[in-house]
Write a protein that holds these residues in place. Structure first.
Motif, short mmCIF file in Angstrom:
data_model
loop_
_atom_site.label_atom_id
_atom_site.label_comp_id
_atom_site.label_asym_id
_atom_site.label_seq_id
_atom_site.Cartn_x
_atom_site.Cartn_y
_atom_site.Cartn_z
N GLN B 1 -0.31 24.18 5.35
CA GLN B 1 -1.19 25.11 4.61
C GLN B 1 -2.44 24.41 4.09
OE1 GLN B 1 -0.85 28.05 1.84
NE2 GLN B 1 -0.66 29.28 3.66
N GLN B 2 -2.33 23.08 3.89
CA GLN B 2 -3.46 22.35 3.35
C GLN B 2 -4.34 21.73 4.42
OE1 GLN B 2 -4.49 22.17 0.22
NE2 GLN B 2 -2.84 23.48 -0.46
N GLN B 3 -4.00 21.92 5.69
CA GLN B 3 -4.73 21.24 6.75
C GLN B 3 -6.11 21.84 6.98
OE1 GLN B 3 -2.17 21.33 10.28
NE2 GLN B 3 -2.31 19.12 10.35
N VAL B 4 -7.01 20.95 7.41
CA VAL B 4 -8.30 21.37 7.92
C VAL B 4 -8.42 20.71 9.30
CG1 VAL B 4 -10.78 21.29 7.63
CG2 VAL B 4 -9.32 21.59 5.64
N GLU B 26 -6.40 26.80 6.79
CA GLU B 26 -5.27 27.73 6.68
C GLU B 26 -5.14 28.34 5.29
OE1 GLU B 26 -2.67 25.12 9.91
OE2 GLU B 26 -2.04 25.24 7.82
N ASN B 27 -5.45 27.55 4.28
CA ASN B 27 -5.22 27.99 2.90
C ASN B 27 -6.35 28.91 2.43
OD1 ASN B 27 -4.68 28.28 0.20
ND2 ASN B 27 -4.43 26.10 -0.21
N THR B 28 -6.05 30.18 2.24
CA THR B 28 -7.08 31.14 1.84
C THR B 28 -7.53 30.96 0.39
OG1 THR B 28 -5.34 32.74 1.31
CG2 THR B 28 -6.33 32.88 3.50
N CYS B 90 -15.77 17.69 7.89
CA CYS B 90 -15.71 18.93 7.13
C CYS B 90 -14.62 18.78 6.08
CB CYS B 90 -15.43 20.12 8.04
SG CYS B 90 -13.83 20.07 8.90
N ALA B 91 -14.66 19.62 5.09
CA ALA B 91 -13.69 19.54 4.01
C ALA B 91 -13.53 20.90 3.36
CB ALA B 91 -14.12 18.51 2.97
N ALA B 92 -12.45 21.04 2.61
CA ALA B 92 -12.19 22.28 1.88
C ALA B 92 -11.51 21.94 0.57
CB ALA B 92 -11.32 23.22 2.71
N SER B 93 -11.86 22.70 -0.46
CA SER B 93 -11.23 22.43 -1.75
C SER B 93 -11.17 23.69 -2.59
CB SER B 93 -11.99 21.34 -2.50
OG SER B 93 -13.25 21.83 -2.96
N TYR B 98 -7.12 20.62 -10.05
CA TYR B 98 -7.08 19.19 -9.76
C TYR B 98 -8.26 18.71 -8.90
CZ TYR B 98 -2.39 19.47 -11.65
OH TYR B 98 -1.31 19.68 -12.47
N GLN B 99 -9.08 19.63 -8.42
CA GLN B 99 -10.28 19.25 -7.66
C GLN B 99 -9.96 18.41 -6.43
OE1 GLN B 99 -13.24 21.10 -9.05
NE2 GLN B 99 -14.25 19.13 -9.20
N LYS B 100 -8.80 18.60 -5.83
CA LYS B 100 -8.48 17.83 -4.64
C LYS B 100 -9.21 18.42 -3.45
CE LYS B 100 -3.95 17.96 -5.01
NZ LYS B 100 -2.54 17.66 -4.64
N VAL B 101 -9.58 17.52 -2.54
CA VAL B 101 -10.31 17.91 -1.35
C VAL B 101 -9.48 17.56 -0.13
CG1 VAL B 101 -12.41 17.54 -0.01
CG2 VAL B 101 -12.51 17.52 -2.51
N THR B 102 -9.40 18.47 0.83
CA THR B 102 -8.74 18.21 2.10
C THR B 102 -9.82 18.00 3.15
OG1 THR B 102 -6.84 19.58 1.49
CG2 THR B 102 -7.13 19.08 3.82
N PHE B 103 -9.78 16.85 3.81
CA PHE B 103 -10.80 16.50 4.79
C PHE B 103 -10.31 16.74 6.21
CE2 PHE B 103 -14.18 14.50 2.41
CZ PHE B 103 -13.58 14.17 1.21
N GLY B 104 -11.24 17.11 7.10
CA GLY B 104 -10.95 17.10 8.52
C GLY B 104 -10.90 15.66 9.02
N THR B 105 -10.57 15.49 10.29
CA THR B 105 -10.37 14.15 10.85
C THR B 105 -11.66 13.48 11.28
OG1 THR B 105 -9.83 15.22 12.93
CG2 THR B 105 -7.98 14.50 11.57
N GLY B 106 -12.78 14.19 11.23
CA GLY B 106 -14.07 13.57 11.51
C GLY B 106 -14.54 13.76 12.94
N THR B 107 -15.85 13.82 13.10
CA THR B 107 -16.50 13.89 14.43
C THR B 107 -17.56 12.81 14.48
OG1 THR B 107 -16.15 16.28 14.66
CG2 THR B 107 -17.93 15.28 15.96
#
Lengths: 114, 113
Positions: B1-4, B26-28, B90-93, B98-107
């Motif tokens: 659910q936390q993946q980007v 995934e996480n709305t 890219c990232a999503a938060s 807690y202000q946590k950020v989920t990052f993509g794997t990078g391009t």
């Protein structure tokens, strides 16, 4: 403006040694984070802190410890270094103001465990 | 659910061309979607960000397109230049908490002359 400062920039450790990665920020941010970056894997959160005296685990906390005694400093401790901890480590800070979550990163510490 | 999820892993574009990097989440509950740019030997730095109440944000040659229903967003770099060669995350938060950020794997983008 120094922003987020990390020391050292490079370090080579032997297996089983310990070390502390230093991180300090001068932006008075409450939130601080430690990430590790491995090729093709993006940034993985190790530990984070929402203020002095408050820390919590991220995705990959095993083998690491943190403390947050002041707003400015957030050191990361590696105990009994292992080759799997070879990585680039980034410290970041953010504030919760303005409806944004902008992370400010340090320049990183490149660690090799041999 | 936390993946980007981010794609492609690497991208080669001719100078003057358009670079496009895609991300899906995934996480709305995510309500802040930044893109970070990282040059070799440096830490990531914020490039541009968007909130889900708008479908597009443009800053100079950089544009974020956001599709809330598809849970996807993308970065478009117009008139790509060799100086744009860098790794993009890219990232999503969720703002607040807690202000946590989920990052993509990078391009890893390479712009060739």
């Amino acid at each position: 403006n120094a922003g987020v400062t990390q020391t050292p920039k490079f370090r080579i450790l032997k297996i089983g040694q310990s070390m502390t990665l230093q991180c300090t920020q001068d932006m008075n941010h409450n939130y601080m984070y430690w990430y590790r970056q491995d090729p093709g894997m993006g940034l993985k959160l190790i530990y984070y802190s929402v203020g002095a005296g408050i820390t919590d685990k991220g995705e990959v906390p095993n083998g690491y410890n943190v403390s947050r005694s002041t707003t400015e400093d957030f050191p990361l401790r590696l105990e009994l270094a292992a080759p799997s901890q070879t990585s680039v480590y980034f410290c970041a800070s953010s504030s919760a103001s303005g409806g944004k979550n902008i992370q400010y990163f340090g320049a990183g510490t490149r660690l090799s465990v041999l | 659910q936390q993946q980007v999820k981010q794609s492609p892993q690497s991208l080669i574009v001719q100078k003057g061309g358009i670079s496009i990097i895609n991300c899906a989440y995934e996480n709305t509950a995510f309500d802040y979607f930044p893109w970070y740019q990282q040059f070799p030997g440096k830490g990531p730095a914020l490039l541009i960000a968007i909130r889900p109440d708008v479908s597009e944000k443009k800053e100079g040659r950089f544009t974020i397109s956001f599709n809330k229903s598809a849970k996807q967003f993308s970065l478009h770099i117009m008139d790509s230049q060799p100086g744009d060669s860098a790794t993009y995350f890219c990232a999503a938060s969720i703002v607040g908490g807690y202000q946590k950020v989920t990052f993509g794997t990078g391009t890893k983008l390479q712009v060739i002359p």
